[in-house]
Design an enzyme around this catalytic site. Structure first.
Site, PDB file in Angstrom:
ATOM      1  N   SER A 144       0.850  -1.195   0.000  1.00  0.00           N
ATOM      2  CA  SER A 144       0.000   0.000   0.000  1.00  0.00           C
ATOM      3  C   SER A 144       0.887   1.247   0.000  1.00  0.00           C
ATOM      4  O   SER A 144       1.983   1.231   0.576  1.00  0.00           O
ATOM      5  CB  SER A 144      -0.874  -0.001   1.256  1.00  0.00           C
ATOM      6  OG  SER A 144      -1.332   1.307   1.540  1.00  0.00           O
ATOM      7  N   TYR A 157      -0.215  -0.377  10.197  1.00  0.00           N
ATOM      8  CA  TYR A 157      -0.509  -0.776   8.814  1.00  0.00           C
ATOM      9  C   TYR A 157       0.648  -0.365   7.888  1.00  0.00           C
ATOM     10  O   TYR A 157       1.134  -1.169   7.072  1.00  0.00           O
ATOM     11  CB  TYR A 157      -1.816  -0.110   8.385  1.00  0.00           C
ATOM     12  CG  TYR A 157      -2.321  -0.490   7.024  1.00  0.00           C
ATOM     13  CD1 TYR A 157      -2.944  -1.710   6.804  1.00  0.00           C
ATOM     14  CD2 TYR A 157      -2.180   0.379   5.943  1.00  0.00           C
ATOM     15  CE1 TYR A 157      -3.431  -2.046   5.545  1.00  0.00           C
ATOM     16  CE2 TYR A 157      -2.656   0.055   4.685  1.00  0.00           C
ATOM     17  CZ  TYR A 157      -3.278  -1.161   4.491  1.00  0.00           C
ATOM     18  OH  TYR A 157      -3.746  -1.494   3.236  1.00  0.00           O
TER      19      TYR A 157
END
Ligand code: NDP
Length: 247
Positions: A144, A157
């Site tokens: 990501s 994350y």
């Protein structure tokens, strides 16, 4: 959707039953592959994908936690008994548990690292052992932009996603001589359950950041994954391809 031909190949797609993973599973099925789509517990979503795909002979569903070493080992024991070879692994299973660092429960740090990063390592470890025997393989990690840019409230994350890139870079050097490539796809804001739950204000702010001024579709990510997993991508190794609308 695609011109790639995966007939005779078997692809494992972790988290392959919802969101981006489901689109990847569908795309591989359409391209002729046999697909093992794994998930963590949402059997309803998995069965609904199976009904929609209508490929009972080529779509297999397996439920286990990619962060659990014993469960991953057991999965590969089953896999080896069921399939002659493994050509493709897509490390897509992922979760987020957002909080600013000062307020982040240690359990949320651990859960995200365990699923997103340790899960990718564990799935890749057993996959390369299989792929090395056949001197062929394709591994694609779904990372990501968060791992590169960092986003407030996403330290766990972001760290897991940066870790997936570092894992990919090292592994791509280790296994290249066996004709195994390892790459990452980095999707931007893609319309799935993962971001569906965000407050509308945040969704609008995210959308405004995207030069193409829209969230992406899971199928647009799947198209890139299929390319990297194809024979045609034979000289693409150690790369991260962004599918972000220009973020
Ligand atoms: P979803 O939440 O829609 O789906 C996640 C999938 O992963 C589900 O199939 C889920 O299973 C599975 N899963 C979650 N935890 C585990 C686990 N411990 N073991 C096995 N399977 C697990 O996610 P997305 O499709 O949005 O995201 C997929 C990937 O793409 C993730 O790695 C995410 O970080 C990345 N990504 C997503 C973006 C986006 O905008 N959506 C942007 C950038 C990256 P179950 O259904 O059983 O819960």
């Amino acid at each position: 959707m695609t011109q790639f031909d995966f007939s005779g190949q078997t692809a494992i797609v972790t988290g392959g039953t919802r969101g981006i993973g489901a689109a990847v599973s569908r795309a591989f099925l359409e391209a002729g592959a046999t697909v093992v789509a794994t998930y963590a517990g949402n059997a309803e979503a998995a069965e609904s994908l199976a009904r929609a795909c209508g490929q009972p002979d080529r779509l297999h569903l397996r439920c286990f936690d990619v962060g659990d070493y014993g469960a991953v080992q057991a999965f590969y024991r089953w896999f080896e008994g069921a399939f002659p070879s493994l050509e493709v692994l897509v490390n897509n299973a992922g979760i987020r548990r957002d909080a600013v660092v000062g307020m982040m429960p240690a359990a949320d740090w651990e859960a995200v690292l365990r699923t997103n990063l340790t899960g990718s390592f564990q799935m890749s470890k057993f996959a390369v052992l299989q792929m090395m025997q056949n001197r062929y393989g394709r591994i694609v990690n779904i990372t990501s932009p968060s791992g590169k840019l960092g986003f407030e409230g996403q330290a766990n994350y972001a760290a897991s996603k940066a870790g997936q890139v570092a894992l990919m870079r090292s592994l791509s050097k280790e296994v290249a001589r066996r004709n195994i490539t390892v790459n990452c796809v980095s999707p931007g804001f893609i319309e799935t359950d993962l971001i569906g739950g965000l407050p509308e204000e945040q969704r609008q702010a995210y959308r405004a950041m995207v030069p193409l001024r829209r969230f992406g579709r899971a199928s647009e990510v799947a198209a890139c994954v299929l390319f990297l997993a194809s024979h045609e991508a034979s000289y693409v190794n150690g790369a991260t391809v962004e599918v972000t609308g220009g973020l």
